[in-house]
Design a protein around this motif. Structure first.
Motif, PDB file in Angstrom:
ATOM      1  N   UNK A 179       0.835  -1.137   0.130  1.00  0.00           N
ATOM      2  CA  UNK A 179      -0.074   0.046  -0.035  1.00  0.00           C
ATOM      3  C   UNK A 179       1.116   1.255   0.029  1.00  0.00           C
ATOM      4  N   UNK A 180       1.959   1.206   1.002  1.00  0.00           N
ATOM      5  CA  UNK A 180       2.543   2.499   1.020  1.00  0.00           C
ATOM      6  C   UNK A 180       3.550   2.689  -0.347  1.00  0.00           C
ATOM      7  N   UNK A 181       4.187   1.644  -0.899  1.00  0.00           N
ATOM      8  CA  UNK A 181       4.854   1.828  -2.112  1.00  0.00           C
ATOM      9  C   UNK A 181       3.948   2.307  -3.367  1.00  0.00           C
ATOM     10  N   UNK A 182       2.637   1.662  -3.459  1.00  0.00           N
ATOM     11  CA  UNK A 182       1.911   2.375  -4.394  1.00  0.00           C
ATOM     12  C   UNK A 182       1.362   3.748  -4.257  1.00  0.00           C
ATOM     13  N   UNK A 183       1.266   4.023  -3.096  1.00  0.00           N
ATOM     14  CA  UNK A 183       0.843   5.467  -2.849  1.00  0.00           C
ATOM     15  C   UNK A 183       2.086   6.461  -3.220  1.00  0.00           C
ATOM     16  N   UNK A 184       3.232   6.030  -2.911  1.00  0.00           N
ATOM     17  CA  UNK A 184       4.417   6.682  -3.270  1.00  0.00           C
ATOM     18  C   UNK A 184       4.407   6.605  -4.780  1.00  0.00           C
ATOM     19  N   UNK A 185       4.263   5.544  -5.474  1.00  0.00           N
ATOM     20  CA  UNK A 185       4.445   5.844  -6.867  1.00  0.00           C
ATOM     21  C   UNK A 185       3.135   6.657  -7.612  1.00  0.00           C
ATOM     22  N   UNK A 186       1.943   6.592  -6.975  1.00  0.00           N
ATOM     23  CA  UNK A 186       0.708   7.241  -7.487  1.00  0.00           C
ATOM     24  C   UNK A 186       1.120   8.785  -7.504  1.00  0.00           C
ATOM     25  N   UNK A 187       1.812   9.205  -6.253  1.00  0.00           N
ATOM     26  CA  UNK A 187       2.351  10.581  -6.274  1.00  0.00           C
ATOM     27  C   UNK A 187       3.702  10.802  -6.644  1.00  0.00           C
ATOM     28  N   UNK A 188       4.363  10.085  -7.593  1.00  0.00           N
ATOM     29  CA  UNK A 188       5.322  10.294  -8.082  1.00  0.00           C
ATOM     30  C   UNK A 188       5.050  10.749  -9.503  1.00  0.00           C
ATOM     31  N   UNK A 189       6.154  11.613 -10.261  1.00  0.00           N
ATOM     32  CA  UNK A 189       5.990  12.140 -11.366  1.00  0.00           C
ATOM     33  C   UNK A 189       5.573  11.128 -12.821  1.00  0.00           C
ATOM     34  N   UNK A 190       5.266   9.995 -12.245  1.00  0.00           N
ATOM     35  CA  UNK A 190       4.928   8.846 -13.354  1.00  0.00           C
ATOM     36  C   UNK A 190       3.403   9.154 -13.843  1.00  0.00           C
ATOM     37  N   UNK A 191       2.707   9.813 -12.836  1.00  0.00           N
ATOM     38  CA  UNK A 191       1.293  10.392 -13.269  1.00  0.00           C
ATOM     39  C   UNK A 191       1.172  11.826 -13.233  1.00  0.00           C
ATOM     40  N   UNK A 192       2.036  12.502 -12.567  1.00  0.00           N
ATOM     41  CA  UNK A 192       2.113  13.973 -12.629  1.00  0.00           C
ATOM     42  C   UNK A 192       0.542  14.508 -12.152  1.00  0.00           C
ATOM     43  N   UNK A 193      -0.055  13.973 -11.138  1.00  0.00           N
ATOM     44  CA  UNK A 193      -1.236  14.514 -10.943  1.00  0.00           C
ATOM     45  C   UNK A 193      -0.991  15.793 -10.157  1.00  0.00           C
ATOM     46  N   UNK A 194      -2.158  16.695 -10.367  1.00  0.00           N
ATOM     47  CA  UNK A 194      -1.913  18.129  -9.695  1.00  0.00           C
ATOM     48  C   UNK A 194      -2.087  18.187  -8.207  1.00  0.00           C
ATOM     49  N   UNK A 195      -2.886  16.992  -7.591  1.00  0.00           N
ATOM     50  CA  UNK A 195      -3.492  17.029  -6.080  1.00  0.00           C
ATOM     51  C   UNK A 195      -2.923  15.674  -5.809  1.00  0.00           C
ATOM     52  N   UNK A 196      -2.246  15.638  -4.664  1.00  0.00           N
ATOM     53  CA  UNK A 196      -1.754  14.261  -3.898  1.00  0.00           C
ATOM     54  C   UNK A 196      -2.650  13.535  -3.801  1.00  0.00           C
TER      55      UNK A 196
END
Length: 407
Positions: A179-196
């Motif tokens: 869970x922790x790793x997936x959240x880190x990746x989701x908030x990484x530049x891989x997706x570039x989302x404007x909001x965490x």
């Protein structure tokens, strides 16, 4: 004339004799006045000592910077680029585009200078007996017998039209590390989302259940290989190369069209999975293979095949088959070095792998980029101008994603 250990060689010294690699190839000519680029080349190819006129440099600098003038930096960049592309057909437009990018970036900084020469058995006949097939190698490690079932449970939930984002997030949440790793990746530049993204349920809604399941697959495999012997490569080098290939594969997939970007990201991430098995099960053989690759300027896969009769791509295919993971993933991993007819995913990973080595993302054990398959390149229908764009995009993502993956 004096023999000087490589650690004591300084800029400004003059070579009293030709310097040869262990394979007999001439690296530098007698009479060369050593500069920083030369010292880096000598270390890359494992030279331990050189003959120097007088044994001392008159007024030579006591470090490897040698002033770092612009022309010297450019010369060093050219020398390293020539080494990195020693096996490549520079007349191919895609290879030429990669070479120009590599030369530009080496002029700024070499992302990943190689470590010192690997400890290795010099005589292949002294190596311990190895399994005679990839399947036997994989079957001989009980720790690799099965794959974590969380991926399969996610796939079942995704296929269920009644499953909600919350229920899918709940499956992932049963594994706190994942869970922790997936959240880190989701908030990484891989997706570039404007909001965490602050919850898995929100991640499922914004990124997609299928995409998150693909990331979970990659993360679960990474977790299986955190105890690789460090005699050849560090975990950081291994996974930086894997992530570099993954990001480039994802970017190229977007330009190719008609393929899943997340699937290609995972295929790139796992493309050297078989090498991790080899490092885990046959570290002495891999040290020998990487030494051969460095000394003879071979792709590591070619050295593996010479020593074992098979390479890491075949081992990766065998492991993914044992784990009953998707066939298209096994084909991409097993075919990324151009063995037989290449599926489109394998073609993308092949190009991404070469570009990752050329760009210096981590290390796969060889300083030399593998040759580009013209067949694979032509099958993708891409223009060479895509490659500088892909490398530029990857450069902004790799470090953060590696940190997210390794924690």
């Amino acid at each position: 004339m004096a023999k000087v250990a490589i650690d004591d060689v300084r800029c400004g010294m003059t070579l009293a004799g030709d310097v040869l690699g262990k394979n007999g190839r001439k690296l530098l000519d007698a009479g060369t006045v050593l500069e920083s680029g030369h010292l880096r080349v000598l270390r890359i190819w494992g030279v331990s000592a050189v003959d120097v006129a007088g044994g001392e440099a008159a007024g030579g600098a006591r470090d490897d910077t040698c002033g770092d003038g612009e022309s010297e930096a450019l010369a060093a960049a050219h020398e390293l680029a020539e080494l990195r592309f020693a096996l490549a057909d520079r007349s191919h437009p895609a290879v030429d585009a990669l070479y120009r990018c590599c030369l530009r970036d080496l002029g700024k900084e070499d992302r990943c200078p190689l470590p010192p020469p690997f400890p290795s058995v010099s005589d292949a006949s002294l190596l311990p007996e190895a399994p005679d097939s990839p399947e036997a190698l994989v079957a001989g490690d009980p720790a690799l017998a099965s794959f974590p079932d969380i991926y399969f449970r996610l796939q079942e939930a995704i296929a269920d039209p009644r499953a909600s984002a919350g229920s899918i997030a709940g499956i992932i949440g049963n594994d706190p590390g994942l869970s922790a790793t997936l959240l880190r990746l989701a908030n990484s530049p891989l997706y570039g989302l404007s909001r965490p993204i602050d919850s898995l349920a929100r991640g499922v809604m914004l990124i997609g259940a299928g995409e998150l399941a693909q990331l979970a697959l990659g993360v679960a495999v990474a977790d299986r290989f955190r105890d690789i012997p460090a005699c050849c490569l560090t975990m950081r080098q291994i996974w930086e190369h894997a992530v570099g290939c993954a990001v480039l594969a994802r970017v190229l997939a977007a330009h190719v069209g008609g393929v899943s970007q997340e699937r290609l990201f995972v295929a790139g991430l796992l493309h050297d999975l078989g090498r991790l098995v080899l490092l885990r099960r046959l570290p002495v053989h891999m040290a020998r293979a990487m030494t051969m690759a460095r000394e003879a300027r071979l792709p590591v896969a070619a050295a593996e095949h010479e020593l074992l009769g098979f390479d890491h791509a075949a081992v990766g295919r065998a492991l993914l088959a044992q784990w009953r993971l998707p066939q298209e993933l096994a084909d991409a991993v097993g075919g990324h070095h151009g063995q037989g007819a290449m599926a489109r995913d394998a073609c993308i990973v092949h190009v991404a792998d070469m570009a990752a080595v050329a760009a210096g993302y981590g290390s796969n054990g060889s300083p030399v980029a593998p040759p580009l398959s013209a067949v694979a390149w032509d099958a993708l229908g891409l223009e060479p101008s895509v490659l500088p764009v892909a490398l530029s995009q990857a450069g902004r993502q790799v470090d953060d994603i590696v940190s997210g993956l390794l924690g």
